[in-house]
Design a protein around this motif. Sequence first.
Motif, PDB file in Angstrom:
ATOM      1  N   UNK A 117       0.613  -1.562  -0.227  1.00 57.07           N
ATOM      2  CA  UNK A 117      -0.319  -0.276  -0.292  1.00 57.07           C
ATOM      3  C   UNK A 117       0.971   1.012  -0.116  1.00 57.07           C
ATOM      4  N   UNK A 118       1.377   1.229   0.541  1.00 47.99           N
ATOM      5  CA  UNK A 118       3.205   2.208   1.161  1.00 47.99           C
ATOM      6  C   UNK A 118       3.665   2.864  -0.696  1.00 47.99           C
ATOM      7  N   UNK A 119       3.621   1.762  -1.313  1.00 41.89           N
ATOM      8  CA  UNK A 119       5.201   1.626  -2.893  1.00 41.89           C
ATOM      9  C   UNK A 119       4.225   1.140  -3.372  1.00 41.89           C
ATOM     10  N   UNK A 120       2.336   1.551  -3.262  1.00 45.90           N
ATOM     11  CA  UNK A 120       1.602   0.747  -4.537  1.00 45.90           C
ATOM     12  C   UNK A 120       2.671   0.009  -5.580  1.00 45.90           C
ATOM     13  N   UNK A 121       3.110  -1.169  -5.339  1.00 52.27           N
ATOM     14  CA  UNK A 121       3.353  -2.248  -5.277  1.00 52.27           C
ATOM     15  C   UNK A 121       1.816  -2.967  -5.396  1.00 52.27           C
ATOM     16  N   UNK A 122       1.566  -3.704  -6.282  1.00 48.21           N
ATOM     17  CA  UNK A 122       0.625  -4.618  -6.335  1.00 48.21           C
ATOM     18  C   UNK A 122       1.358  -5.858  -5.411  1.00 48.21           C
ATOM     19  N   UNK A 123       0.055  -6.508  -4.312  1.00 47.66           N
ATOM     20  CA  UNK A 123       0.540  -7.469  -3.665  1.00 47.66           C
ATOM     21  C   UNK A 123       1.328  -8.813  -3.731  1.00 47.66           C
ATOM     22  N   UNK A 124       0.037  -9.222  -4.876  1.00 49.88           N
ATOM     23  CA  UNK A 124       1.117 -10.966  -5.456  1.00 49.88           C
ATOM     24  C   UNK A 124       2.115 -10.764  -6.030  1.00 49.88           C
ATOM     25  N   UNK A 125       2.436  -9.463  -6.508  1.00 50.20           N
ATOM     26  CA  UNK A 125       3.559  -8.905  -7.340  1.00 50.20           C
ATOM     27  C   UNK A 125       4.626  -9.146  -6.312  1.00 50.20           C
ATOM     28  N   UNK A 126       4.214  -8.494  -5.166  1.00 55.25           N
ATOM     29  CA  UNK A 126       5.790  -8.183  -4.334  1.00 55.25           C
ATOM     30  C   UNK A 126       6.029  -9.284  -3.367  1.00 55.25           C
ATOM     31  N   UNK A 127       4.478 -10.366  -3.628  1.00 51.65           N
ATOM     32  CA  UNK A 127       5.501 -10.982  -2.367  1.00 51.65           C
ATOM     33  C   UNK A 127       5.758 -12.372  -3.440  1.00 51.65           C
ATOM     34  N   UNK A 128       6.243 -11.918  -4.812  1.00 49.52           N
ATOM     35  CA  UNK A 128       7.587 -12.371  -5.387  1.00 49.52           C
ATOM     36  C   UNK A 128       8.359 -12.113  -5.390  1.00 49.52           C
ATOM     37  N   UNK A 129       8.375 -10.581  -5.170  1.00 45.57           N
ATOM     38  CA  UNK A 129      10.069 -10.021  -5.309  1.00 45.57           C
ATOM     39  C   UNK A 129       9.945  -9.919  -3.667  1.00 45.57           C
ATOM     40  N   UNK A 130       9.305 -10.307  -2.847  1.00 42.27           N
ATOM     41  CA  UNK A 130       9.673 -10.369  -1.595  1.00 42.27           C
ATOM     42  C   UNK A 130      10.170 -12.293  -1.845  1.00 42.27           C
ATOM     43  N   UNK A 131      10.295 -12.999  -2.072  1.00 45.70           N
ATOM     44  CA  UNK A 131      10.525 -14.672  -1.730  1.00 45.70           C
ATOM     45  C   UNK A 131      11.855 -14.685  -2.111  1.00 45.70           C
ATOM     46  N   UNK A 132      11.817 -13.629  -3.647  1.00 45.47           N
ATOM     47  CA  UNK A 132      13.226 -13.917  -4.501  1.00 45.47           C
ATOM     48  C   UNK A 132      14.859 -13.459  -3.453  1.00 45.47           C
ATOM     49  N   UNK A 133      13.956 -12.321  -2.886  1.00 42.63           N
ATOM     50  CA  UNK A 133      15.150 -11.536  -2.460  1.00 42.63           C
ATOM     51  C   UNK A 133      15.385 -12.436  -0.891  1.00 42.63           C
ATOM     52  N   UNK A 134      14.322 -13.361  -0.506  1.00 36.66           N
ATOM     53  CA  UNK A 134      14.608 -14.112   0.837  1.00 36.66           C
ATOM     54  C   UNK A 134      15.289 -15.035   0.426  1.00 36.66           C
ATOM     55  N   UNK A 135      15.506 -15.828  -1.168  1.00 36.61           N
ATOM     56  CA  UNK A 135      16.012 -17.079  -1.312  1.00 36.61           C
ATOM     57  C   UNK A 135      17.308 -16.666  -1.355  1.00 36.61           C
ATOM     58  N   UNK A 136      17.510 -14.635  -1.691  1.00 40.75           N
ATOM     59  CA  UNK A 136      18.948 -15.020  -1.791  1.00 40.75           C
ATOM     60  C   UNK A 136      19.089 -13.833  -0.478  1.00 40.75           C
ATOM     61  N   UNK A 137      18.714 -14.312   0.553  1.00 42.11           N
ATOM     62  CA  UNK A 137      19.505 -14.102   1.737  1.00 42.11           C
ATOM     63  C   UNK A 137      19.637 -11.951   1.610  1.00 42.11           C
TER      64      UNK A 137
END
Length: 160
Positions: free
Chosen positions: A33-53
């Motif tokens: 909401x704060x960054x105006x990012x679609x939630x589902x897309x953000x979930x995928x992005x954060x998952x990628x970033x999580x996998x890379x530490x």
Amino acid sequence: MISQKAKYALRALVALARVESPEETRMISEIAEQQNIPKKFLEQILLDLKHHGIVASRRGKAGGYLLLRPAEHITFGEVLRIIDGPIAPLPCLSRMAYRRCQDCGSEQSCEIRRVFARVAIATREVLDRTTIADSLRAEGDDLPLDGAGLQSVSRSGGSL
């Protein structure tokens, strides 16, 4: 140009870097909401970033995402490579995914490669030395934030 996904990843990391305490988490819905990012897309992005530490997630009432490393140790270059892949403008200049250009007779005498090698070096220099923490600091940059300086370049026939 960087992808929209990379832009969202950087904005999400900046949002996570703004927390009061390094142990404080942010909910996906709050960041979205704060960054105006679609939630589902953000979930995928954060998952990628999580996998890379880069980020970690916590479950439960105080759950959400947080930076796994200090913002001072996460560079724009690292994030762009995770999300978009190599930064080099030509495959023959890539450090991660080097490929000889099919239409090139000799890399040593290629005029195009010589020019873009300077672009690649300058780009890496900026992206690999600029951290998420740096982006939060109010410093006088070379380019105005409103893009006013960029309009004169596009009118003269060039583009960024």
